[in-house]
Write a protein that holds these residues in place. Structure first.
Motif, PDB file in Angstrom:
ATOM      1  N   LEU A  82       0.823  -1.206   0.000  1.00 19.55           N
ATOM      2  CA  LEU A  82       0.000   0.000   0.000  1.00 19.55           C
ATOM      3  C   LEU A  82       0.861   1.262   0.000  1.00 19.55           C
ATOM      4  CD1 LEU A  82      -2.803  -1.083   2.495  1.00 19.55           C
ATOM      5  CD2 LEU A  82      -3.046  -0.694   0.024  1.00 19.55           C
ATOM      6  N   ALA A  83       1.976   1.236   0.737  1.00 12.32           N
ATOM      7  CA  ALA A  83       2.892   2.382   0.743  1.00 12.32           C
ATOM      8  C   ALA A  83       3.452   2.620  -0.653  1.00 12.32           C
ATOM      9  CB  ALA A  83       4.019   2.163   1.738  1.00 12.32           C
ATOM     10  N   GLU A  84       3.833   1.534  -1.319  1.00 11.19           N
ATOM     11  CA  GLU A  84       4.378   1.633  -2.677  1.00 11.19           C
ATOM     12  C   GLU A  84       3.321   2.152  -3.659  1.00 11.19           C
ATOM     13  OE1 GLU A  84       7.507   0.910  -5.575  1.00 11.19           O
ATOM     14  OE2 GLU A  84       7.441   1.225  -3.424  1.00 11.19           O
ATOM     15  N   LYS A  85       2.104   1.661  -3.543  1.00 10.45           N
ATOM     16  CA  LYS A  85       1.013   2.096  -4.427  1.00 10.45           C
ATOM     17  C   LYS A  85       0.716   3.580  -4.230  1.00 10.45           C
ATOM     18  CE  LYS A  85      -2.609   1.435  -7.113  1.00 10.45           C
ATOM     19  NZ  LYS A  85      -2.513   1.112  -8.515  1.00 10.45           N
ATOM     20  N   LEU A  86       0.588   4.027  -2.982  1.00  8.27           N
ATOM     21  CA  LEU A  86       0.289   5.429  -2.709  1.00  8.27           C
ATOM     22  C   LEU A  86       1.444   6.321  -3.146  1.00  8.27           C
ATOM     23  CD1 LEU A  86      -1.462   7.702  -1.678  1.00  8.27           C
ATOM     24  CD2 LEU A  86      -0.764   7.107   0.663  1.00  8.27           C
ATOM     25  N   ALA A  87       2.679   5.895  -2.930  1.00 11.66           N
ATOM     26  CA  ALA A  87       3.833   6.680  -3.377  1.00 11.66           C
ATOM     27  C   ALA A  87       3.833   6.823  -4.900  1.00 11.66           C
ATOM     28  CB  ALA A  87       5.131   6.035  -2.904  1.00 11.66           C
ATOM     29  N   ALA A  88       3.519   5.741  -5.614  1.00 11.93           N
ATOM     30  CA  ALA A  88       3.469   5.791  -7.077  1.00 11.93           C
ATOM     31  C   ALA A  88       2.375   6.749  -7.551  1.00 11.93           C
ATOM     32  CB  ALA A  88       3.248   4.390  -7.643  1.00 11.93           C
ATOM     33  N   ILE A  89       1.234   6.737  -6.887  1.00 10.13           N
ATOM     34  CA  ILE A  89       0.145   7.650  -7.243  1.00 10.13           C
ATOM     35  C   ILE A  89       0.561   9.102  -6.985  1.00 10.13           C
ATOM     36  CG2 ILE A  89      -2.192   8.395  -6.594  1.00 10.13           C
ATOM     37  CD1 ILE A  89      -2.796   5.363  -6.088  1.00 10.13           C
ATOM     38  N   GLU A  91       3.588  10.378  -6.826  1.00  2.30           N
ATOM     39  CA  GLU A  91       4.606  10.781  -7.795  1.00  2.30           C
ATOM     40  C   GLU A  91       3.988  11.076  -9.153  1.00  2.30           C
ATOM     41  OE1 GLU A  91       8.934   9.290  -9.329  1.00  2.30           O
ATOM     42  OE2 GLU A  91       7.275   7.860  -9.449  1.00  2.30           O
ATOM     43  N   ALA A  92       3.130  10.189  -9.637  1.00  4.97           N
ATOM     44  CA  ALA A  92       2.502  10.386 -10.942  1.00  4.97           C
ATOM     45  C   ALA A  92       1.702  11.682 -10.984  1.00  4.97           C
ATOM     46  CB  ALA A  92       1.603   9.194 -11.271  1.00  4.97           C
ATOM     47  N   LEU A  93       0.962  11.955  -9.916  1.00  5.62           N
ATOM     48  CA  LEU A  93       0.168  13.185  -9.863  1.00  5.62           C
ATOM     49  C   LEU A  93       1.059  14.420  -9.869  1.00  5.62           C
ATOM     50  CD1 LEU A  93      -2.520  12.095  -7.247  1.00  5.62           C
ATOM     51  CD2 LEU A  93      -2.867  12.403  -9.717  1.00  5.62           C
ATOM     52  N   LEU A  94       2.117  14.408  -9.082  1.00  2.00           N
ATOM     53  CA  LEU A  94       3.012  15.571  -9.016  1.00  2.00           C
ATOM     54  C   LEU A  94       3.759  15.800 -10.328  1.00  2.00           C
ATOM     55  CD1 LEU A  94       4.428  15.188  -5.403  1.00  2.00           C
ATOM     56  CD2 LEU A  94       2.889  16.994  -6.250  1.00  2.00           C
ATOM     57  N   LEU A  95       4.110  14.735 -11.029  1.00  2.00           N
ATOM     58  CA  LEU A  95       4.854  14.871 -12.278  1.00  2.00           C
ATOM     59  C   LEU A  95       3.999  15.434 -13.409  1.00  2.00           C
ATOM     60  CD1 LEU A  95       7.059  11.644 -12.281  1.00  2.00           C
ATOM     61  CD2 LEU A  95       7.712  13.987 -11.650  1.00  2.00           C
ATOM     62  N   GLY A 110      12.990   6.839  -7.220  1.00  2.00           N
ATOM     63  CA  GLY A 110      11.892   6.184  -6.528  1.00  2.00           C
ATOM     64  C   GLY A 110      10.650   6.047  -7.375  1.00  2.00           C
ATOM     65  N   PRO A 111       9.592   5.590  -6.742  1.00  2.00           N
ATOM     66  CA  PRO A 111       9.425   5.212  -5.341  1.00  2.00           C
ATOM     67  C   PRO A 111      10.256   3.974  -4.958  1.00  2.00           C
ATOM     68  CG  PRO A 111       7.271   5.520  -6.378  1.00  2.00           C
ATOM     69  CD  PRO A 111       8.307   5.550  -7.455  1.00  2.00           C
ATOM     70  N   PHE A 125       9.345   5.882  -0.521  1.00  2.00           N
ATOM     71  CA  PHE A 125       9.640   7.296  -0.723  1.00  2.00           C
ATOM     72  C   PHE A 125      10.154   7.543  -2.130  1.00  2.00           C
ATOM     73  CE2 PHE A 125      13.587   5.455   0.686  1.00  2.00           C
ATOM     74  CZ  PHE A 125      14.570   6.120  -0.047  1.00  2.00           C
ATOM     75  N   PHE A 126      10.021   8.794  -2.558  1.00  2.00           N
ATOM     76  CA  PHE A 126      10.547   9.212  -3.842  1.00  2.00           C
ATOM     77  C   PHE A 126      11.033  10.650  -3.719  1.00  2.00           C
ATOM     78  CE2 PHE A 126       6.042  10.233  -3.953  1.00  2.00           C
ATOM     79  CZ  PHE A 126       5.990  11.497  -4.517  1.00  2.00           C
ATOM     80  N   THR A 127      11.843  11.053  -4.700  1.00  2.00           N
ATOM     81  CA  THR A 127      12.385  12.401  -4.731  1.00  2.00           C
ATOM     82  C   THR A 127      12.094  13.012  -6.096  1.00  2.00           C
ATOM     83  OG1 THR A 127      14.149  11.713  -3.236  1.00  2.00           O
ATOM     84  CG2 THR A 127      14.467  13.793  -4.402  1.00  2.00           C
TER      85      THR A 127
END
Length: 138
Positions: A82-89, A91-95, A110-111, A125-127
């Protein structure tokens, strides 16, 4: 004389943008997510999960109108998937988003899934590098 230029607080700008983007999402991993610049609050048994923490790793300006910041987003959840899924979402939204303070963002890393050393909670986490809108001081 040219007017001086400053740039917005990238950490707050990304936090606000991410809050606005996530409120429109209905994926199970997103539901109930708190987005903050503060450390994960609470005791081990009652931490508010999912929790998205936005942190600044530095703000830079390499030209008069070109400001950018490196932003790290830490996503805590009930399990690593779930952490990986939310981080991917996130990141995708911010990009793909911009705001009055953010021109756009690019991925740095990342993520990356892991476990938080201090809490033992699942974490991903991602940067990103965020390009900031200049603000003219008058």
């Amino acid at each position: 004389m040219r007017e001086p230029i400053i740039f917005p607080d990238a950490q707050l700008a990304v936090r606000d943008l991410l809050r606005a983007l996530l409120v429109r999402r209905s994926e199970p991993a997103v539901l109930g997510a708190t987005v903050s610049t503060k450390d994960l609050p609470g005791a081990d048994e009652n931490r508010p999960l999912p929790y998205v923490q936005v942190r600044s790793d530095g703000k830079f300006r390499d030209a008069r109108l070109d400001g950018r910041a490196t932003i790290r987003v830490l996503v805590y959840h009930r399990d690593v998937g779930l952490a990986e899924k939310l981080a991917a979402i996130c990141e995708a939204l911010l990009l793909t988003a911009s705001s009055a303070e953010i021109r756009g963002s690019t991925s740095v890393t990342g993520p990356l899934p892991t476990t938080d050393d201090e809490t033992g909670l699942p974490l991903s986490f991602f940067t990103i590098t965020t390009r900031l809108q200049p603000v003219q001081l008058t």
